[in-house]
Write a protein that holds these residues in place. Structure first.
Motif, PDB file in Angstrom:
ATOM      1  N   LYS A 141      10.807   2.664 -47.359  1.00 16.67           N
ATOM      2  CA  LYS A 141      12.150   2.610 -46.762  1.00 16.67           C
ATOM      3  C   LYS A 141      12.719   1.203 -46.891  1.00 16.67           C
ATOM      4  CE  LYS A 141      15.600   3.909 -43.969  1.00 16.67           C
ATOM      5  NZ  LYS A 141      16.245   2.622 -43.651  1.00 16.67           N
ATOM      6  N   SER A 142      11.959   0.193 -46.500  1.00 16.27           N
ATOM      7  CA  SER A 142      12.436  -1.186 -46.614  1.00 16.27           C
ATOM      8  C   SER A 142      12.642  -1.570 -48.073  1.00 16.27           C
ATOM      9  CB  SER A 142      11.449  -2.151 -45.956  1.00 16.27           C
ATOM     10  OG  SER A 142      11.497  -2.044 -44.550  1.00 16.27           O
ATOM     11  N   THR A 260      10.016  -1.168 -42.318  1.00 18.48           N
ATOM     12  CA  THR A 260       9.991   0.255 -42.022  1.00 18.48           C
ATOM     13  C   THR A 260       9.378   1.015 -43.193  1.00 18.48           C
ATOM     14  OG1 THR A 260      12.273   0.439 -42.822  1.00 18.48           O
ATOM     15  CG2 THR A 260      11.947   0.221 -40.444  1.00 18.48           C
TER      16      THR A 260
END
Length: 261
Positions: A141-142, A260
């Motif tokens: 996600k990051s 994340t």
């Protein structure tokens, strides 16, 4: 940049000259990277002891030697393992887009200077590819947020994602004094404690640093001419967090919470 207008990628060896430079853009508008100028803003000891030395435990020495062996591996475009790692990076970044080849105009989409990313890996070696791949696999996600510039109000002239990643690898090696036999900063000494407990500590710290850099970029409303300033600010924040007395592992760093999965 040289007189002919050429660009440079980050040069890992600390012994080489590190003069100031920034990101620029080629006449065609594609990103070009000037990565030699990551200024040394090392944490110092007391005025009477500007170059402290920290003794290492056998476990720390062994973990440092393993990391140094990783650092010494150059990217080899003829090595099948390295080729597979590069393909894996593409698949993690753009899972729905088929890669046409290891030399392709597609690589510019990820923020490489040209169609052959191996030319940019000369600055950080194979470990810089491993860092990017670790980031993509462990914090997808990051990774995607940074790759696609999803968060915040972005500059019209953004930093190129992939080559910025190579520069982060270089900056961490320099900041933590990882080519030395012993660390000479508190931040470096503390990092080796984490490394002895977690063999992936360097890769994890890389992910944290990339996120810190992007946050600094956004908070400073930076454009490509300010990239070096952003990197210095990132380095200061990271050093400060690594020197916190109550941090016993990287997951306890304040900035770890911004990652994340």
């Amino acid at each position: 940049m040289d007189d002919a207008g050429g660009s440079f990628v980050a040069v890992r060896r600390i012994s080489q000259s590190l003069d100031g430079s920034n990101i620029s853009h080629s006449p065609s508008g594609s990103a070009a990277w000037l990565g030699r100028g990551l200024s040394c803003v090392c944490a110092q000891g007391r005025d009477s002891d500007p170059h402290p030395s920290f003794d290492l435990t056998p476990a720390q020495e062994e973990s440092l030697e393993r990391l140094q062996r990783r650092m010494d591996i150059s990217y080899d475009c003829s090595n099948p393992e390295h080729q597979d790692a590069l393909r894996s990076l593409w698949n993690a970044a753009f899972p729905e887009e088929q890669l046409q080849g290891l030399v392709s105009e597609q690589w510019k989409e990820m923020g490489w200077q040209g169609k052959d990313p191996s030319t940019d890996f000369r600055g950080g070696g194979f470990i810089s590819l491993e860092n990017l791949l670790y980031f993509a696999r462990n914090f997808p996600k990051s990774f995607q947020d940074l790759l696609l510039k999803r968060e915040g109000v972005r500059s019209a002239w953004e930093y190129p994602f992939a080559v910025a990643g190579v520069n982060i690898t270089f900056m961490l090696i320099q900041m933590l004094d990882l080519e030395a036999v012993k660390p000479r900063t508190i931040a470096g000494a503390n990092f080796l404690k984490f490394l002895a407990e977690n063999e992936s500590a360097f890769d994890l710290l890389y992910c944290i640093t990339f996120k810190i850099m992007d946050q600094q970029w956004l908070s400073m409303r930076a454009s490509y001419m300010e990239f070096n300033v952003v990197m210095k600010s990132t380095r200061h924040q990271l050093e400060s967090e690594l020197m916190l007395e109550d941090v016993t592992r990287l997951e306890e760093l304040p900035s770890y919470s911004v990652l994340t999965r």
